[in-house]
Scaffold this motif. Structure first.
Motif, PDB file in Angstrom:
ATOM      1  N   PHE A  37     -23.930 -23.938  -8.819  1.00  0.00           N
ATOM      2  CA  PHE A  37     -25.246 -24.113  -9.439  1.00  0.00           C
ATOM      3  C   PHE A  37     -25.497 -23.233 -10.658  1.00  0.00           C
ATOM      4  CE2 PHE A  37     -25.923 -25.904  -5.250  1.00  0.00           C
ATOM      5  CZ  PHE A  37     -26.793 -26.967  -5.482  1.00  0.00           C
ATOM      6  N   ILE A  38     -24.699 -22.181 -10.836  1.00  0.00           N
ATOM      7  CA  ILE A  38     -24.952 -21.264 -11.950  1.00  0.00           C
ATOM      8  C   ILE A  38     -23.803 -21.360 -12.946  1.00  0.00           C
ATOM      9  CG2 ILE A  38     -25.314 -18.863 -12.630  1.00  0.00           C
ATOM     10  CD1 ILE A  38     -26.584 -18.386  -9.913  1.00  0.00           C
ATOM     11  N   SER A  39     -24.123 -21.730 -14.155  1.00  0.00           N
ATOM     12  CA  SER A  39     -23.091 -21.926 -15.176  1.00  0.00           C
ATOM     13  C   SER A  39     -22.807 -20.620 -15.920  1.00  0.00           C
ATOM     14  CB  SER A  39     -23.540 -22.990 -16.178  1.00  0.00           C
ATOM     15  OG  SER A  39     -24.626 -22.507 -16.952  1.00  0.00           O
ATOM     16  N   GLU A  40     -21.677 -20.604 -16.612  1.00  0.00           N
ATOM     17  CA  GLU A  40     -21.324 -19.447 -17.429  1.00  0.00           C
ATOM     18  C   GLU A  40     -22.365 -19.219 -18.525  1.00  0.00           C
ATOM     19  OE1 GLU A  40     -17.347 -19.667 -18.890  1.00  0.00           O
ATOM     20  OE2 GLU A  40     -16.548 -20.319 -16.965  1.00  0.00           O
ATOM     21  N   ASN A  41     -22.905 -20.295 -19.066  1.00  0.00           N
ATOM     22  CA  ASN A  41     -23.914 -20.165 -20.117  1.00  0.00           C
ATOM     23  C   ASN A  41     -25.168 -19.468 -19.607  1.00  0.00           C
ATOM     24  OD1 ASN A  41     -22.341 -21.399 -22.057  1.00  0.00           O
ATOM     25  ND2 ASN A  41     -23.157 -23.445 -21.646  1.00  0.00           N
ATOM     26  N   MET A  42     -25.583 -19.813 -18.378  1.00  0.00           N
ATOM     27  CA  MET A  42     -26.758 -19.176 -17.784  1.00  0.00           C
ATOM     28  C   MET A  42     -26.530 -17.674 -17.630  1.00  0.00           C
ATOM     29  SD  MET A  42     -27.672 -21.992 -14.845  1.00  0.00           S
ATOM     30  CE  MET A  42     -28.825 -20.929 -13.983  1.00  0.00           C
ATOM     31  N   LEU A  43     -25.354 -17.307 -17.117  1.00  0.00           N
ATOM     32  CA  LEU A  43     -25.050 -15.893 -16.910  1.00  0.00           C
ATOM     33  C   LEU A  43     -24.933 -15.141 -18.233  1.00  0.00           C
ATOM     34  CD1 LEU A  43     -22.468 -16.171 -13.987  1.00  0.00           C
ATOM     35  CD2 LEU A  43     -24.733 -15.126 -13.871  1.00  0.00           C
ATOM     36  N   SER A  44     -24.335 -15.786 -19.226  1.00  0.00           N
ATOM     37  CA  SER A  44     -24.163 -15.116 -20.528  1.00  0.00           C
ATOM     38  C   SER A  44     -25.507 -14.842 -21.197  1.00  0.00           C
ATOM     39  CB  SER A  44     -23.279 -15.956 -21.452  1.00  0.00           C
ATOM     40  OG  SER A  44     -23.922 -17.173 -21.786  1.00  0.00           O
ATOM     41  N   ARG A  45     -26.504 -15.679 -20.901  1.00  0.00           N
ATOM     42  CA  ARG A  45     -27.843 -15.441 -21.456  1.00  0.00           C
ATOM     43  C   ARG A  45     -28.544 -14.285 -20.737  1.00  0.00           C
ATOM     44  NH1 ARG A  45     -28.155 -21.224 -21.752  1.00  0.00           N
ATOM     45  NH2 ARG A  45     -29.343 -21.302 -19.808  1.00  0.00           N
ATOM     46  N   ILE A  46     -28.229 -14.116 -19.441  1.00  0.00           N
ATOM     47  CA  ILE A  46     -28.891 -13.084 -18.634  1.00  0.00           C
ATOM     48  C   ILE A  46     -28.274 -11.713 -18.859  1.00  0.00           C
ATOM     49  CG2 ILE A  46     -29.351 -12.313 -16.259  1.00  0.00           C
ATOM     50  CD1 ILE A  46     -29.367 -15.297 -15.465  1.00  0.00           C
ATOM     51  N   ILE A  47     -26.923 -11.649 -18.874  1.00  0.00           N
ATOM     52  CA  ILE A  47     -26.223 -10.359 -18.961  1.00  0.00           C
ATOM     53  C   ILE A  47     -26.214  -9.867 -20.404  1.00  0.00           C
ATOM     54  CG2 ILE A  47     -24.067  -9.137 -18.501  1.00  0.00           C
ATOM     55  CD1 ILE A  47     -25.358 -10.173 -15.983  1.00  0.00           C
ATOM     56  N   PRO A  48     -26.734  -8.676 -20.674  1.00  0.00           N
ATOM     57  CA  PRO A  48     -26.729  -8.144 -22.045  1.00  0.00           C
ATOM     58  C   PRO A  48     -25.306  -7.927 -22.561  1.00  0.00           C
ATOM     59  CG  PRO A  48     -28.175  -6.853 -20.589  1.00  0.00           C
ATOM     60  CD  PRO A  48     -27.372  -7.760 -19.711  1.00  0.00           C
ATOM     61  N   LYS A  49     -25.145  -7.987 -23.861  1.00  0.00           N
ATOM     62  CA  LYS A  49     -23.836  -7.772 -24.466  1.00  0.00           C
ATOM     63  C   LYS A  49     -23.457  -6.285 -24.490  1.00  0.00           C
ATOM     64  CE  LYS A  49     -23.032 -12.087 -25.596  1.00  0.00           C
ATOM     65  NZ  LYS A  49     -23.441 -12.758 -24.366  1.00  0.00           N
ATOM     66  N   ASN A  50     -24.466  -5.413 -24.622  1.00  0.00           N
ATOM     67  CA  ASN A  50     -24.229  -3.980 -24.643  1.00  0.00           C
ATOM     68  C   ASN A  50     -23.669  -3.506 -23.299  1.00  0.00           C
ATOM     69  OD1 ASN A  50     -25.431  -1.114 -23.891  1.00  0.00           O
ATOM     70  ND2 ASN A  50     -25.208  -1.170 -26.120  1.00  0.00           N
TER      71      ASN A  50
END
Length: 312
Positions: A37-50
């Protein structure tokens, strides 16, 4: 005639399994839910890059999942496979079994409805998780997962394709129709069952080793070494590893040592045991590369020990 020690080993072994299995089930279902149910795109938006912000985010995510250390490894593996940064996923893996609401409440009750040990335990867990996560981000640049090219991986890929997940390789790009909710739910159950039997064999092996050590290495022998502040912390770290208690239950055992050890040693027991014990060490070795696991154990042990010295 069956010896008393064998009966004791058998009793401890079964009790560890009974205690751990419900949380393994929760863990593999959360892992399967993330997969379907959780896509890589969803996680990449949530997890900060820093890197620092992502480690803090991973630590805070631990408060949302009521999974103990028995079931946290498959969830962590799934997050890394979903391209969550390794340092963020590890911070989640370390903090999750301690700062979730179920464990906080259990610790509060075990220590006579007192917040002191809850604050010590959660505070040290957060500090250790952030420190280890940041260190991992500097030491390791790749995901550190073992690459199994076997039937299990093929089966997972078949599942991904069948249930509509995009699967890429260097030469082909497959187009898929959007999966239905029913297909995703079925996929969740299929993944959870596969994961349960995959993780389960390591749980059984770890529980057997833990029960053997508990039977033949007497607690009273270890306690005799805890006569100084430093030794008391080290003894309780070793005891936490050997006893391999679930983080939902370990506070009740720790409270029984209040007459022998102070808050420093008890906090070390409660934090280290929920991050590393025999059960989840074997699971980690089956999931991550050996060098990574060895480095991780060293960082956890060092930071828990040093952190416990500053308590009280």
């Amino acid at each position: 005639m069956i010896s008393q020690s064998f009966l004791q080993l058998n009793t401890i072994f079964i009790s560890i399994l009974i205690e751990a299995i419900p949380f393994v089930v929760i863990g593999v279902f959360i892992s399967a839910f993330i997969q379907m149910f959780i896509s890589e795109n969803m996680l990449s938006r949530i997890i900060p890059k820093n890197r620092y912000a992502s480690v803090v985010m991973g630590t805070c995510m631990g408060a949302l999942f009521p999974a103990c250390e028995c079931g946290i490894v498959p969830i962590t593996e799934r997050l890394v496979k979903k391209r969550v940064p390794l340092h963020s996923a590890i911070a989640f893996m370390l903090a999750g079994p301690i700062i979730n609401p179920v464990v906080i409440f259990a610790t509060y009750v075990a220590f006579g409805n007192s917040w002191q040990m809850v604050i010590y335990r959660c505070g040290l867990a957060i500090v250790v998780s952030i420190f280890v996560g940041i260190m991992v981000s500097f030491i390791f640049k790749e995901d550190q997962l073992k690459k199994f090219i076997d039937q299990k991986l093929k089966k997972y890929r078949d599942h991904h394709d069948y249930y509509g997940h995009h699967h890429h390789d260097h030469d082909h790009h497959h187009e898929h129709s959007k999966p239905t909710i029913l297909a995703k739910i079925k996929g969740t159950f299929d993944h959870a069952i596969d994961e349960f039997f995959s993780v389960g064999k390591y749980l059984v092996f770890g529980a057997f080793i833990a029960s053997t050590l508990q039977t033949y290495v007497k607690t009273s022998t270890l306690l005799t070494f805890g006569d100084t502040k430093v030794m008391a912390i080290l003894v309780m770290i070793v005891l936490a590893f050997i006893m391999s208690l679930c983080s939902e239950a370990d506070a009740f055992v720790a409270s029984s040592f209040r007459g022998t050890f102070g808050p420093r040693a008890l906090t070390a027991f409660l934090v280290f045991g929920a991050m590393v014990d025999i059960k989840n060490l074997i699971m980690m070795l089956s999931t991550f590369k050996k060098r990574f696991v060895v480095t991780l154990i060293f960082l956890i042990t060092f930071s828990v020990f040093v952190g416990a010295l500053f308590i009280g």
